[in-house]
Design a protein around this motif. Sequence first.
Motif, PDB file in Angstrom:
ATOM      1  N   MET A 108       4.454  16.584  16.468  1.00  0.00           N
ATOM      2  CA  MET A 108       4.514  16.158  15.070  1.00  0.00           C
ATOM      3  C   MET A 108       4.678  14.644  14.976  1.00  0.00           C
ATOM      4  SD  MET A 108       6.528  17.906  11.944  1.00  0.00           S
ATOM      5  CE  MET A 108       6.050  17.447  10.249  1.00  0.00           C
ATOM      6  N   TRP A 109       3.593  13.967  15.351  1.00  0.00           N
ATOM      7  CA  TRP A 109       3.558  12.513  15.277  1.00  0.00           C
ATOM      8  C   TRP A 109       2.110  12.044  15.139  1.00  0.00           C
ATOM      9  CZ3 TRP A 109       1.053   9.636  19.123  1.00  0.00           C
ATOM     10  CH2 TRP A 109       0.731  10.311  20.308  1.00  0.00           C
ATOM     11  N   ASP A 110       1.953  10.886  14.549  1.00  0.00           N
ATOM     12  CA  ASP A 110       0.647  10.244  14.421  1.00  0.00           C
ATOM     13  C   ASP A 110       0.812   8.769  14.755  1.00  0.00           C
ATOM     14  OD1 ASP A 110      -1.530  12.199  13.576  1.00  0.00           O
ATOM     15  OD2 ASP A 110       0.120  12.776  12.266  1.00  0.00           O
ATOM     16  N   THR A 111      -0.264   8.032  14.633  1.00  0.00           N
ATOM     17  CA  THR A 111      -0.258   6.652  15.126  1.00  0.00           C
ATOM     18  C   THR A 111      -0.225   5.661  13.981  1.00  0.00           C
ATOM     19  OG1 THR A 111      -1.536   7.414  17.013  1.00  0.00           O
ATOM     20  CG2 THR A 111      -1.489   5.032  16.634  1.00  0.00           C
ATOM     21  N   ALA A 170       0.637  24.739  14.637  1.00  0.00           N
ATOM     22  CA  ALA A 170       1.766  25.555  14.168  1.00  0.00           C
ATOM     23  C   ALA A 170       2.553  24.867  13.048  1.00  0.00           C
ATOM     24  CB  ALA A 170       2.698  25.903  15.322  1.00  0.00           C
ATOM     25  N   GLY A 171       1.856  24.046  12.284  1.00  0.00           N
ATOM     26  CA  GLY A 171       2.505  23.381  11.149  1.00  0.00           C
ATOM     27  C   GLY A 171       3.174  22.063  11.511  1.00  0.00           C
ATOM     28  N   PHE A 172       3.210  21.752  12.782  1.00  0.00           N
ATOM     29  CA  PHE A 172       3.817  20.485  13.201  1.00  0.00           C
ATOM     30  C   PHE A 172       2.784  19.366  13.059  1.00  0.00           C
ATOM     31  CE2 PHE A 172       6.490  23.561  15.575  1.00  0.00           C
ATOM     32  CZ  PHE A 172       7.717  23.203  15.039  1.00  0.00           C
ATOM     33  N   ASN A 173       2.483  19.010  11.823  1.00  0.00           N
ATOM     34  CA  ASN A 173       1.466  17.987  11.569  1.00  0.00           C
ATOM     35  C   ASN A 173       1.800  17.210  10.303  1.00  0.00           C
ATOM     36  OD1 ASN A 173      -0.087  19.069   9.081  1.00  0.00           O
ATOM     37  ND2 ASN A 173      -0.057  20.868  10.440  1.00  0.00           N
ATOM     38  N   PHE A 174       1.183  16.046  10.193  1.00  0.00           N
ATOM     39  CA  PHE A 174       1.203  15.259   8.957  1.00  0.00           C
ATOM     40  C   PHE A 174      -0.237  15.222   8.442  1.00  0.00           C
ATOM     41  CE2 PHE A 174       4.828  13.177  11.207  1.00  0.00           C
ATOM     42  CZ  PHE A 174       5.819  13.410  10.271  1.00  0.00           C
ATOM     43  N   MET A 204       0.830  -1.185   0.000  1.00  0.00           N
ATOM     44  CA  MET A 204       0.000   0.000   0.000  1.00  0.00           C
ATOM     45  C   MET A 204       0.874   1.248   0.000  1.00  0.00           C
ATOM     46  SD  MET A 204      -1.168   0.702   3.935  1.00  0.00           S
ATOM     47  CE  MET A 204      -1.446   2.418   3.558  1.00  0.00           C
ATOM     48  N   LYS A 205       0.320   2.349  -0.451  1.00  0.00           N
ATOM     49  CA  LYS A 205       1.049   3.615  -0.478  1.00  0.00           C
ATOM     50  C   LYS A 205       0.435   4.573   0.533  1.00  0.00           C
ATOM     51  CE  LYS A 205       2.550   7.374  -3.412  1.00  0.00           C
ATOM     52  NZ  LYS A 205       2.602   7.941  -4.760  1.00  0.00           N
ATOM     53  N   LEU A 206       1.288   5.218   1.280  1.00  0.00           N
ATOM     54  CA  LEU A 206       0.853   6.182   2.291  1.00  0.00           C
ATOM     55  C   LEU A 206       1.532   7.515   2.002  1.00  0.00           C
ATOM     56  CD1 LEU A 206      -0.488   6.876   5.046  1.00  0.00           C
ATOM     57  CD2 LEU A 206       1.579   5.982   6.141  1.00  0.00           C
ATOM     58  N   THR A 207       0.730   8.533   1.762  1.00  0.00           N
ATOM     59  CA  THR A 207       1.296   9.863   1.538  1.00  0.00           C
ATOM     60  C   THR A 207       1.242  10.646   2.836  1.00  0.00           C
ATOM     61  OG1 THR A 207       0.598   9.843  -0.775  1.00  0.00           O
ATOM     62  CG2 THR A 207       1.082  11.988   0.191  1.00  0.00           C
ATOM     63  N   LEU A 208       2.386  11.119   3.273  1.00  0.00           N
ATOM     64  CA  LEU A 208       2.467  11.928   4.496  1.00  0.00           C
ATOM     65  C   LEU A 208       2.952  13.316   4.099  1.00  0.00           C
ATOM     66  CD1 LEU A 208       4.201   9.389   6.921  1.00  0.00           C
ATOM     67  CD2 LEU A 208       1.773  10.011   6.862  1.00  0.00           C
ATOM     68  N   ILE A 209       2.112  14.312   4.337  1.00  0.00           N
ATOM     69  CA  ILE A 209       2.488  15.683   3.995  1.00  0.00           C
ATOM     70  C   ILE A 209       2.780  16.462   5.273  1.00  0.00           C
ATOM     71  CG2 ILE A 209       1.786  17.798   2.830  1.00  0.00           C
ATOM     72  CD1 ILE A 209      -0.008  16.023   1.049  1.00  0.00           C
ATOM     73  N   SER A 210       4.055  16.782   5.438  1.00  0.00           N
ATOM     74  CA  SER A 210       4.492  17.562   6.597  1.00  0.00           C
ATOM     75  C   SER A 210       4.022  18.995   6.439  1.00  0.00           C
ATOM     76  CB  SER A 210       6.015  17.564   6.678  1.00  0.00           C
ATOM     77  OG  SER A 210       6.522  16.263   6.656  1.00  0.00           O
ATOM     78  N   SER A 211       3.557  19.578   7.549  1.00  0.00           N
ATOM     79  CA  SER A 211       3.043  20.951   7.517  1.00  0.00           C
ATOM     80  C   SER A 211       1.992  21.106   6.424  1.00  0.00           C
ATOM     81  CB  SER A 211       4.163  21.974   7.298  1.00  0.00           C
ATOM     82  OG  SER A 211       4.960  22.095   8.443  1.00  0.00           O
ATOM     83  N   TYR A 212       1.066  20.172   6.406  1.00  0.00           N
ATOM     84  CA  TYR A 212      -0.020  20.212   5.414  1.00  0.00           C
ATOM     85  C   TYR A 212      -0.804  21.520   5.522  1.00  0.00           C
ATOM     86  CZ  TYR A 212      -4.400  18.847   3.155  1.00  0.00           C
ATOM     87  OH  TYR A 212      -5.504  18.793   2.360  1.00  0.00           O
ATOM     88  N   ASN A 213      -1.005  21.956   6.780  1.00  0.00           N
ATOM     89  CA  ASN A 213      -1.692  23.232   7.022  1.00  0.00           C
ATOM     90  C   ASN A 213      -1.094  23.842   8.300  1.00  0.00           C
ATOM     91  OD1 ASN A 213      -2.804  21.800   9.151  1.00  0.00           O
ATOM     92  ND2 ASN A 213      -4.740  21.396   8.100  1.00  0.00           N
ATOM     93  N   SER A 214      -1.751  24.861   8.829  1.00  0.00           N
ATOM     94  CA  SER A 214      -1.183  25.567   9.983  1.00  0.00           C
ATOM     95  C   SER A 214      -1.598  24.945  11.318  1.00  0.00           C
ATOM     96  CB  SER A 214      -1.585  27.038   9.940  1.00  0.00           C
ATOM     97  OG  SER A 214      -2.988  27.134  10.012  1.00  0.00           O
TER      98      SER A 214
END
Length: 124
Positions: A107-110, A14-18, A1-11
């Motif tokens: 800036m982490w997810d599960t 403070a942008g520390f997100n996927f 499978m393919k997983l796209t992770l976009i760092s700082s996708y939005n604000s």
Amino acid sequence: MKLTLISSYNSDNAGFNFNGYSSGKMVVSVPDGWKVTVDCQNRGNGNHSCAIVKKGGDQLPAFDGSSTPDAIHGFAKGGSQTFTFTASNPGTYRISCLVVGHDDSGMWDTFIVTASGEPQIKFG
Ligand SMILES: [Cu+2]
């Protein structure tokens, strides 16, 4: 499978997100034995990276190859790096940005390896 992770996708955060999610709120589940290709992109102003680690604070990939290169320094805005690994050892892991201080900032997810079933993404 393919997983796209976009760092700082939005604000968000403070942008520390996927993909707009931080602090574990995006939950990606992959069955044991599945091959995962991650497309890690950076839309933020600072450097970011993507890795699957066992827990917060870990700097080494949980699986063979489960990190972008030189993840502690990351890569710059507009960049994109991919990596492929095989999910194994069912349990709960972490999608993390390994640039210093970023995981601590949320800036982490599960990432969960399930014993069987189908890949799934949930948002909490
Ligand atoms: Cu980061």
